[in-house]
Design a protein around this motif. Sequence first.
Motif, PDB file in Angstrom:
ATOM      1  N   ASP A 262       0.821  -1.212   0.000  1.00  0.00           N
ATOM      2  CA  ASP A 262       0.000   0.000   0.000  1.00  0.00           C
ATOM      3  C   ASP A 262       0.851   1.256   0.000  1.00  0.00           C
ATOM      4  OD1 ASP A 262      -2.229  -1.681   0.144  1.00  0.00           O
ATOM      5  OD2 ASP A 262      -2.281  -1.616   2.328  1.00  0.00           O
ATOM      6  N   GLY A 263       1.967   1.200  -0.740  1.00  0.00           N
ATOM      7  CA  GLY A 263       2.823   2.366  -0.853  1.00  0.00           C
ATOM      8  C   GLY A 263       3.710   2.624   0.341  1.00  0.00           C
ATOM      9  N   LYS A 264       3.739   1.693   1.295  1.00  0.00           N
ATOM     10  CA  LYS A 264       4.551   1.855   2.490  1.00  0.00           C
ATOM     11  C   LYS A 264       5.545   0.705   2.611  1.00  0.00           C
ATOM     12  CE  LYS A 264       0.739   4.131   4.929  1.00  0.00           C
ATOM     13  NZ  LYS A 264      -0.187   4.057   6.084  1.00  0.00           N
ATOM     14  N   GLY A 296       9.280 -15.828   9.223  1.00  0.00           N
ATOM     15  CA  GLY A 296      10.004 -14.679   9.752  1.00  0.00           C
ATOM     16  C   GLY A 296       9.128 -13.827  10.627  1.00  0.00           C
ATOM     17  N   GLU A 297       9.547 -12.593  10.849  1.00  0.00           N
ATOM     18  CA  GLU A 297       8.814 -11.698  11.742  1.00  0.00           C
ATOM     19  C   GLU A 297       8.933 -10.266  11.263  1.00  0.00           C
ATOM     20  OE1 GLU A 297      11.544 -10.673  15.422  1.00  0.00           O
ATOM     21  OE2 GLU A 297      11.437 -12.855  15.132  1.00  0.00           O
ATOM     22  N   ILE A 298       8.074  -9.424  11.810  1.00  0.00           N
ATOM     23  CA  ILE A 298       8.087  -7.997  11.490  1.00  0.00           C
ATOM     24  C   ILE A 298       8.287  -7.237  12.786  1.00  0.00           C
ATOM     25  CG2 ILE A 298       6.779  -6.043  10.587  1.00  0.00           C
ATOM     26  CD1 ILE A 298       5.254  -8.029   8.833  1.00  0.00           C
ATOM     27  N   ASP A 299       9.367  -6.484  12.878  1.00  0.00           N
ATOM     28  CA  ASP A 299       9.642  -5.695  14.073  1.00  0.00           C
ATOM     29  C   ASP A 299       9.483  -4.206  13.841  1.00  0.00           C
ATOM     30  OD1 ASP A 299      10.129  -7.915  15.600  1.00  0.00           O
ATOM     31  OD2 ASP A 299      12.290  -7.904  15.254  1.00  0.00           O
ATOM     32  N   ASP A 300       9.478  -3.813  12.578  1.00  0.00           N
ATOM     33  CA  ASP A 300       9.267  -2.407  12.287  1.00  0.00           C
ATOM     34  C   ASP A 300       8.305  -2.293  11.120  1.00  0.00           C
ATOM     35  OD1 ASP A 300      10.985  -3.287  10.225  1.00  0.00           O
ATOM     36  OD2 ASP A 300      11.661  -1.228   9.885  1.00  0.00           O
ATOM     37  N   ASN A 301       7.557  -1.208  11.067  1.00  0.00           N
ATOM     38  CA  ASN A 301       6.695  -0.983   9.917  1.00  0.00           C
ATOM     39  C   ASN A 301       6.450   0.507   9.792  1.00  0.00           C
ATOM     40  OD1 ASN A 301       3.728  -0.203  10.714  1.00  0.00           O
ATOM     41  ND2 ASN A 301       4.409  -1.641  12.294  1.00  0.00           N
ATOM     42  N   ALA A 302       5.938   0.910   8.640  1.00  0.00           N
ATOM     43  CA  ALA A 302       5.729   2.340   8.365  1.00  0.00           C
ATOM     44  C   ALA A 302       4.250   2.681   8.446  1.00  0.00           C
ATOM     45  CB  ALA A 302       6.287   2.698   6.996  1.00  0.00           C
ATOM     46  N   GLY A 303       3.570   2.132   9.464  1.00  0.00           N
ATOM     47  CA  GLY A 303       2.171   2.481   9.657  1.00  0.00           C
ATOM     48  C   GLY A 303       1.190   1.501   9.065  1.00  0.00           C
ATOM     49  N   ILE A 304       1.648   0.311   8.629  1.00  0.00           N
ATOM     50  CA  ILE A 304       0.711  -0.686   8.117  1.00  0.00           C
ATOM     51  C   ILE A 304       0.053  -1.405   9.285  1.00  0.00           C
ATOM     52  CG2 ILE A 304       2.038  -1.037   5.997  1.00  0.00           C
ATOM     53  CD1 ILE A 304       3.042  -3.659   7.206  1.00  0.00           C
ATOM     54  N   GLU A 305      -1.160  -1.899   9.038  1.00  0.00           N
ATOM     55  CA  GLU A 305      -1.876  -2.623  10.082  1.00  0.00           C
ATOM     56  C   GLU A 305      -1.324  -4.035  10.209  1.00  0.00           C
ATOM     57  OE1 GLU A 305      -3.933  -1.623  12.189  1.00  0.00           O
ATOM     58  OE2 GLU A 305      -4.819   0.237  11.451  1.00  0.00           O
ATOM     59  N   LEU A 306      -1.115  -4.485  11.448  1.00  0.00           N
ATOM     60  CA  LEU A 306      -0.583  -5.823  11.700  1.00  0.00           C
ATOM     61  C   LEU A 306      -1.501  -6.624  12.613  1.00  0.00           C
ATOM     62  CD1 LEU A 306       3.212  -5.014  12.175  1.00  0.00           C
ATOM     63  CD2 LEU A 306       2.120  -6.073  10.193  1.00  0.00           C
ATOM     64  N   GLY A 307      -2.763  -6.317  12.594  1.00  0.00           N
ATOM     65  CA  GLY A 307      -3.720  -7.092  13.356  1.00  0.00           C
ATOM     66  C   GLY A 307      -3.929  -8.456  12.720  1.00  0.00           C
ATOM     67  N   ALA A 308      -4.616  -9.347  13.432  1.00  0.00           N
ATOM     68  CA  ALA A 308      -4.816 -10.720  12.956  1.00  0.00           C
ATOM     69  C   ALA A 308      -5.509 -10.753  11.601  1.00  0.00           C
ATOM     70  CB  ALA A 308      -5.621 -11.511  13.993  1.00  0.00           C
ATOM     71  N   GLY A 313      -2.810 -10.312   4.083  1.00  0.00           N
ATOM     72  CA  GLY A 313      -2.388  -9.379   3.046  1.00  0.00           C
ATOM     73  C   GLY A 313      -0.908  -9.046   3.137  1.00  0.00           C
ATOM     74  N   VAL A 314      -0.405  -8.923   4.366  1.00  0.00           N
ATOM     75  CA  VAL A 314       1.021  -8.661   4.563  1.00  0.00           C
ATOM     76  C   VAL A 314       1.850  -9.842   4.077  1.00  0.00           C
ATOM     77  CG1 VAL A 314       2.803  -8.271   6.305  1.00  0.00           C
ATOM     78  CG2 VAL A 314       0.604  -7.101   6.497  1.00  0.00           C
ATOM     79  N   GLU A 315       1.409 -11.060   4.398  1.00  0.00           N
ATOM     80  CA  GLU A 315       2.136 -12.264   3.956  1.00  0.00           C
ATOM     81  C   GLU A 315       2.141 -12.391   2.438  1.00  0.00           C
ATOM     82  OE1 GLU A 315       1.529 -15.221   7.808  1.00  0.00           O
ATOM     83  OE2 GLU A 315       0.099 -15.299   6.152  1.00  0.00           O
ATOM     84  N   ALA A 316       1.058 -11.973   1.779  1.00  0.00           N
ATOM     85  CA  ALA A 316       1.022 -12.008   0.318  1.00  0.00           C
ATOM     86  C   ALA A 316       2.043 -11.053  -0.284  1.00  0.00           C
ATOM     87  CB  ALA A 316      -0.380 -11.663  -0.172  1.00  0.00           C
ATOM     88  N   ALA A 317       2.182  -9.861   0.322  1.00  0.00           N
ATOM     89  CA  ALA A 317       3.171  -8.890  -0.167  1.00  0.00           C
ATOM     90  C   ALA A 317       4.589  -9.420   0.028  1.00  0.00           C
ATOM     91  CB  ALA A 317       2.998  -7.561   0.570  1.00  0.00           C
TER      92      ALA A 317
END
Length: 393
Positions: A262-264, A296-308, A313-317
């Motif tokens: 989503d551009g982030k 893997g894991e995500i420890d930082d993000n630029a404002g994307i939603e990481l709820g359940a 969608g994040v895994e697809a990206a």
Amino acid sequence: MKKRGSALGLVILILLQSVLLTGCWDSKEVEKLAVVTIVGIDYARKNGRDMWTVSARTMSPKPKGKGEEQSAGTVDQDILMVGKGLTQQEAILDYSAHTSRTPFYGHISAYLIGEEAAREKMSDIIENVMRFWQTRPKHLIVITKGEALQVLEAGAAVEKTLFTEIKDLAEYKAEATGYSYGTIMSEFTAWLLSPDKDAVATLVSVVPSNLPGSDKQNLMQGLAVFRLDKLVGWLNREETRGYLLIAQKISRGQMSIPVEKDGKLFSYFLGSSTSKIEPLITGDNISYHVTIEAKGEIDDNAGIELGAEDIKGVEAAISNKLQDLAMMAVGKAKKLDSDFLGFSAQLHRHDPTTWESFGPDWRKSFRNAGVEIMVDAKVLRTGKIGKKLDIQQ
């Protein structure tokens, strides 16, 4: 009479033991040794003749007086020796002649091969090294852009010695971070001898230093690619990560991969991955299906939603990004006509008859084949929080 016989037998036993307890007649005191820790090999063709330059970093143990102990923080002297000759052995003897100590090669961490030597004389170098009795299967094979001597001259950037820095980077950091891959002697030799797979080797380059007090340092990033026994090109960092995803099993990753959604941009820390290459044969057509599973894991993000509800969608990206990296490696392998990814090897195992039909041009089975890559990436952790922080304006 029995007592005399027993006494005689005891004397004979003691004499035999004294023979076995004698010291080694050809032993050398450690203070008389120059312990070689890393070797650089360069080659050039000058005036119609071969010219070899062999350089070595050596540790010369300091003799200690009676009852003396080495003080904390001190290290043995690290010396650079350089020799030249018309053969590899002549160059080695040339630098050996400049020291009163006997070179010992049992503790080498790596052989650094210069670019021209890797392009023209790699098989000669490996055969010469493998014949030497002090060679170990886990010695690293490292290729350098330019001359290997430049790497030895640059020395270590962080560690006290170059051999420690090269060894630790290759064995622990390179693959984990996705910057390179630590190729050892036994593995590289097996690839050179393989009838269905080409070789890669660790790549080190001399770059301008960003550390105070030094104008240049060594960077371990990328891979050197071989076709048969000739260096034919390089993989950059992204292509190297694609190679690791397809050809290696990642188990202790610390690989930070930038992903856009989503551009982030956010970072996916790849911890582990496995892959499977499946040849598909339909008549005269050959294609390959590659399946990659990553965690893997995500420890930082630029404002994307990481709820359940957002993770899918994040895994697809992430899967799309890893697929792009893998396809970069496939594209470079085809461009260089070097099957270092192991596609032909899988065809050889799956269908030997089809593979043998290509004869000496076995790389054609990969060069002209379609490759489909499917990636299933999972996010196991998102840190201590899930949804992004909703800061009130």
